[in-house]
Scaffold this active site. Structure first.
Site, PDB file in Angstrom:
ATOM      1  N   LYS A  64       0.884  -0.969  -0.232  1.00  0.00           N
ATOM      2  CA  LYS A  64       0.350   0.186   0.035  1.00  0.00           C
ATOM      3  C   LYS A  64       0.493   1.545   0.490  1.00  0.00           C
ATOM      4  O   LYS A  64       1.669   1.733   1.093  1.00  0.00           O
ATOM      5  CB  LYS A  64      -1.262   0.308   1.477  1.00  0.00           C
ATOM      6  CG  LYS A  64      -1.566   1.030   1.709  1.00  0.00           C
ATOM      7  CD  LYS A  64      -2.479   1.928   2.621  1.00  0.00           C
ATOM      8  CE  LYS A  64      -3.100   2.871   2.734  1.00  0.00           C
ATOM      9  NZ  LYS A  64      -3.245   3.507   3.452  1.00  0.00           N
ATOM     10  N   GLY A 111      -8.587   9.214  10.415  1.00  0.00           N
ATOM     11  CA  GLY A 111      -8.623   9.105  11.877  1.00  0.00           C
ATOM     12  C   GLY A 111      -9.390  10.334  12.499  1.00  0.00           C
ATOM     13  O   GLY A 111      -9.225  10.080  13.105  1.00  0.00           O
ATOM     14  N   ALA A 138      -9.459   5.631   5.084  1.00  0.00           N
ATOM     15  CA  ALA A 138      -9.133   6.841   5.818  1.00  0.00           C
ATOM     16  C   ALA A 138     -10.780   7.497   6.040  1.00  0.00           C
ATOM     17  O   ALA A 138     -11.593   7.726   4.776  1.00  0.00           O
ATOM     18  CB  ALA A 138      -8.208   7.569   5.559  1.00  0.00           C
ATOM     19  N   GLY A 139     -11.453   7.718   7.265  1.00  0.00           N
ATOM     20  CA  GLY A 139     -12.317   8.500   7.553  1.00  0.00           C
ATOM     21  C   GLY A 139     -13.308   7.749   8.312  1.00  0.00           C
ATOM     22  O   GLY A 139     -14.365   8.335   8.923  1.00  0.00           O
ATOM     23  N   ASN A 170      -8.659   1.716   9.897  1.00  0.00           N
ATOM     24  CA  ASN A 170      -7.400   1.241  11.472  1.00  0.00           C
ATOM     25  C   ASN A 170      -8.070   1.610  12.885  1.00  0.00           C
ATOM     26  O   ASN A 170      -8.762   1.261  13.770  1.00  0.00           O
ATOM     27  CB  ASN A 170      -6.412   1.393  10.971  1.00  0.00           C
ATOM     28  CG  ASN A 170      -5.135   1.360  11.833  1.00  0.00           C
ATOM     29  OD1 ASN A 170      -4.403   0.798  12.406  1.00  0.00           O
ATOM     30  ND2 ASN A 170      -5.836   0.307  13.585  1.00  0.00           N
TER      31      ASN A 170
END
Length: 264
Positions: free
Chosen positions: A101, A162, A188-189, A210
């Site tokens: 990635k 995040g 993301a988000g 994550n």
């Protein structure tokens, strides 16, 4: 797997990809990821030990590479040169592993992708035989450029890394999905299960997260919720939602045979 996620010639039954950072320890990491059902796990080479620090516990001991597909990423890299160097190290540590990635950040405040550096790094990595999944802006033109370079998956952000803000621009995300033939994986988000479901309902091929799991009050329970959300969203997309109708009443029950006062 009639509806598996196909990436770089390999099919996965789970469309949920999970990061391995920010948990309290490797034991919790393993428990959450097993609960999620994810088969692809991302690892930040600069922050997580997968063998480069010989005297420290290794993630490989808790998440064996025989069971999970590792996706080394370049989190913390702010230019193409550092990103390429990091993934070369990952390939060495993981015995020639080539699925990676790419993530080149623009600044430490927003962690927004630096697209010129991302494109430069992607071109170098593809030429060196890497299979590149790439974190990028939700710009359909940039996505097409990454596809032309030879990347194997496009990973546009839903909102800032995040942030947990969910999908802020579904229209741009839809444009990316429509413009490229590669798998499109939201990266993301995502903050909660409904965000993951919306991404899948739009037609995304998968969701990577994550912080949404690791920072939850109960990461393992959230991982279970995310698994269900991704599956439900995918099924809703395949089923095809009803058309939206403004000011158009449509009874869900048959109208024939209704008792009318006029019949008396």
């Amino acid at each position: 797997m009639s509806d598996g996620l196909l990436i770089a010639g390999k099919t996965y039954s789970s469309r949920l990809l999970i990061g391995t950072g920010k948990y309290k320890d490797f034991a919790q990491t393993r428990e959450a990821i097993e609960a999620s059902g994810a088969q692809i796990v991302t690892v930040a080479i600069r922050r997580t030990n997968i063998g480069q620090n010989r005297n420290e516990p290794s993630l490989l001991e808790f998440l064996p590479a025989s069971k999970f597909t590792y996706l080394p990423n370049t989190a913390g890299c702010y230019n193409a040169q550092d990103a390429v160097r990091t993934l070369r190290l990952a390939r060495e540590l993981l015995d020639g592993h080539d699925l990676v990635k790419l993530e080149v950040l623009g600044d430490p405040h927003t962690l927004y992708p630096n697209m010129p550096e991302t494109l430069q790094a992607a071109e170098t990595l593809v030429k060196e035989g890497f299979k590149v999944m790439v974190y990028c802006s939700d710009d359909p033109i940039q996505a097409q450029m990454l596809e032309a370079i030879g990347c194997v998956a496009i990973m546009p952000l839903a909102s800032l890394i995040g942030s947990g803000m969910g999908i802020l621009n579904p229209w741009n995300l839809q444009l990316v999905i429509d413009k490229v033939k590669l798998p499109v994986i939201v990266d993301a988000g995502v903050g909660t299960a409904s965000d993951a479901a919306v991404a899948m309902e739009l037609g995304c091929d998968g969701v990577l997260m994550n912080t949404a799991v690791a920072a939850a009050k109960n990461p393992v329970l959230m991982a279970k919720a995310m698994k269900k959300a991704v599956e439900a969203g995918r099924e809703a997309f395949l089923a095809g939602r009803m058309a939206k109708k403004l000011y158009s009443a449509a009874p869900s029950s048959p109208t024939e045979g209704k008792i009318s006062s006029r019949a008396a």
